[in-house]
Structures are given as structure tokens and as C-alpha cells.
Design a protein around this motif. Structure first.
Motif, short mmCIF file in Angstrom:
data_model
loop_
_atom_site.label_atom_id
_atom_site.label_comp_id
_atom_site.label_asym_id
_atom_site.label_seq_id
_atom_site.Cartn_x
_atom_site.Cartn_y
_atom_site.Cartn_z
N LYS A 45 1.95 0.13 -0.61
CA LYS A 45 0.92 -0.77 -1.12
C LYS A 45 0.83 -2.04 -0.29
N TRP A 46 1.99 -2.60 0.10
CA TRP A 46 1.94 -3.88 0.83
C TRP A 46 3.11 -4.09 1.77
N SER A 205 -9.97 -9.95 -5.94
CA SER A 205 -10.78 -9.80 -4.73
C SER A 205 -10.42 -10.87 -3.71
N ASP A 208 -5.44 -9.68 0.15
CA ASP A 208 -5.07 -8.46 0.87
C ASP A 208 -3.60 -8.57 1.27
N GLU A 210 -1.68 -5.82 1.82
CA GLU A 210 -1.31 -4.71 2.69
C GLU A 210 -1.32 -5.13 4.15
N ASN A 211 -2.24 -5.99 4.52
CA ASN A 211 -2.36 -6.41 5.91
C ASN A 211 -1.94 -7.86 6.12
N ALA A 212 -1.04 -8.33 5.25
CA ALA A 212 -0.65 -9.75 5.30
C ALA A 212 0.49 -10.03 6.26
N ALA A 220 -1.21 -15.57 2.63
CA ALA A 220 -1.37 -14.54 1.62
C ALA A 220 -0.35 -14.71 0.49
N TYR A 224 -1.06 -15.25 -3.48
CA TYR A 224 -0.47 -14.38 -4.51
C TYR A 224 0.28 -15.21 -5.54
#
Length: 251
Positions: A45-46, A205, A208, A210-212, A220, A224
Motif C-alpha cells: 500500500k505504501w 484525496s 499519496d 504509495e509514492n511518497a 507526505a 498524514y
């Protein structure tokens, strides 16, 4: 400095990287290897990482028939997913690479290892050990590469948690009082789940994770962390922990 390095460890503890002088002096913490397979699934997931340089020479799951079923955690040529079990990020090169470097760190192929730092006392710039050098000059390294898939499978099968109820006298610390258990769930949802739960509400929304990894990691993370302080996150998290849909609900 040498005196401090030797005496900082409490009785019964050891800094396993004491000799290699990696400038991490922390003998008291342990890596989180409980529930390793669920952690690997969370990594999808991340936990995406992009490897480069010498790290690309590490063996990956699909290099061995025994672990080919785990090939989802590496996509050629350079994408891997990691649960970050190792605090220094060593598993960002893939699980097998992370396991292989453990043996280097405890003395495997010491003839080469000792050329890349000054043991114990430090003071010398560290340099990487090229994997090609180990593959060319060390049969022990090659034997280790062939055996670490079995070690990976062992960890996946042997990392179930130790429950308090199974410890001698552990039942005396447990309660079946419904009000107490409900309060514990709420406290966990509002204060602990943001870091310690494998189950969280859908990300808002624009966030992200996953691409942090990389230059945007801290941005990111701050997004969060701010989100987890909101009433919306806490309310959704409370709904998750209070659902209690099965007796094996794991966090």
C-alpha cells in the motif's frame, strides 16, 4: 569514546553493529518482525521504493523457485516494496538483500568487510562493499545468497505474536469487562492506531503515500499526521475498532 561505546549497553543487551562503527549506538531496540507477512502486504500500500546503483545487484524473490510466489514484491528492474522492518532502511533493497547484509555485518567475508571502515573506534569514512566483489571472491557469500530464501520463508511462518494471555500469570492482567474493553478500543483508535494499526480509513484525496518515498517523504508524512489528528479520522477509526466483526480482528 571507546569506554562509552562498551559501557552504554545495559546488562543483557548488545549493539550488534558495535564492531562496524555505523555511528548508530542503540543497543536497546529491536526490529519489528512480528506478523511479517501482514507487514509485507501493508508494504504493497505504501512501501514502494526505487533502487539504484549497487543495490540493483541484490537477489530478489523471483530469483529462486522457493520464493517465486513472493515475486509481487519486486518488479524488474528497480521497484521493490518494503515493510521497513529495519530502522536504517536496509530492507529498501528487498527482503533477501536485507537478510544477506546481516551476515556481512556479523563477520561474513571479513577480509573485505574490514577494508571499508575502522573497527569499533571509527574515524574513517565508510565505503560500500560491491556485491560483485563478494560474489567473485567469497564462497561463503554465495552460499548465504542461496540459503537466505529459506530464512525468508522461516520468518514468514514464525512471526506470530506472543499473547499476554499465554504468559505465566498473564490472565491476571486481562479483563472481560465490556466497558473497559470498549474504552480501550476508543483510546487505541484515537491515540495509537495512526502508527500501530494495519487498518485505517481510506486516505483523503491528494494524500499519496504509495509514492511518497524520496524528496517528498516529509511533506507526505506531515499531511498524514495532520489528517490523523482530525475528528473525521478519529471517528472513522473508532468505527473500525468497534466493529469487532470477528474474534481474530487484528491490528
Amino acid at each position: 569514546m571507546f569506554y562509552q561505546a562498551l559501557h552504554v549497553s545495559r546488562p543483557g543487551t548488545l549493539d550488534t553493529s558495535l564492531v562496524s562503527t555505523d555511528n548508530i549506538n542503540n543497543p536497546r531496540t529491536m526490529n519489528a518482525v512480528y506478523y511479517l507477512l501482514p507487514r509485507m502486504l501493508q508494504a504493497k500500500k505504501w512501501g514502494k521504493e526505487t533502487m539504484a546503483g549497487g543495490g540493483l545487484k541484490n537477489k530478489q524473490f523471483q530469483d529462486f523457485p522457493a520464493t517465486n510466489s513472493l515475486s509481487q514484491f519486486f518488479v524488474w528492474p528497480s521497484t521493490t516494496w518494503t515493510p521497513r522492518v529495519l530502522k536504517d532502511g536496509a530492507d529498501s533493497v528487498g527482503a533477501l538483500g536485507a537478510l544477506n547484509r546481516v551476515y556481512i555485518n556479523i563477520g561474513l567475508f571479513s577480509e573485505e568487510w574490514l577494508l571499508h571502515f575502522r573497527p569499533v573506534i571509527g574515524g574513517q569514512a565508510l565505503s560500500p562493499i560491491p556485491i560483485e566483489t563478494a560474489q567473485k571472491n567469497s564462497n561463503w557469500w554465495k552460499a548465504t545468497e542461496m540459503q537466505t530464501p529459506n530464512m525468508a520463508l522461516f520468518f514468514l511462518a514464525s512471526t506470530e505474536p506472543h499473547y499476554l494471555k499465554d504468559a505465566p500469570g498473564g490472565s491476571t492482567y486481562l479483563t472481560e469487562d465490556a466497558a473497559t474493553l470498549t474504552r480501550g478500543k476508543v483510546v487505541f483508535a484515537e491515540r495509537c492506531a495512526r502508527c500501530h494499526s494495519s487498518k485505517t480509513p481510506p486516505l483523503p484525496s491528494g494524500l499519496d503515500l504509495e509514492n511518497a518515498n524520496g524528496p517528498n517523504y516529509l511533506t507526505a508524512w506531515n499531511q498524514y499526521w495532520t489528517w490523523t489528528k482530525t475528528d473525521g479520522f478519529k471517528q472513522q477509526m473508532r468505527s473500525i475498532v468497534e466493529a469487532n466483526t470477528d474474534s481474530l480482528n487484528r491490528f
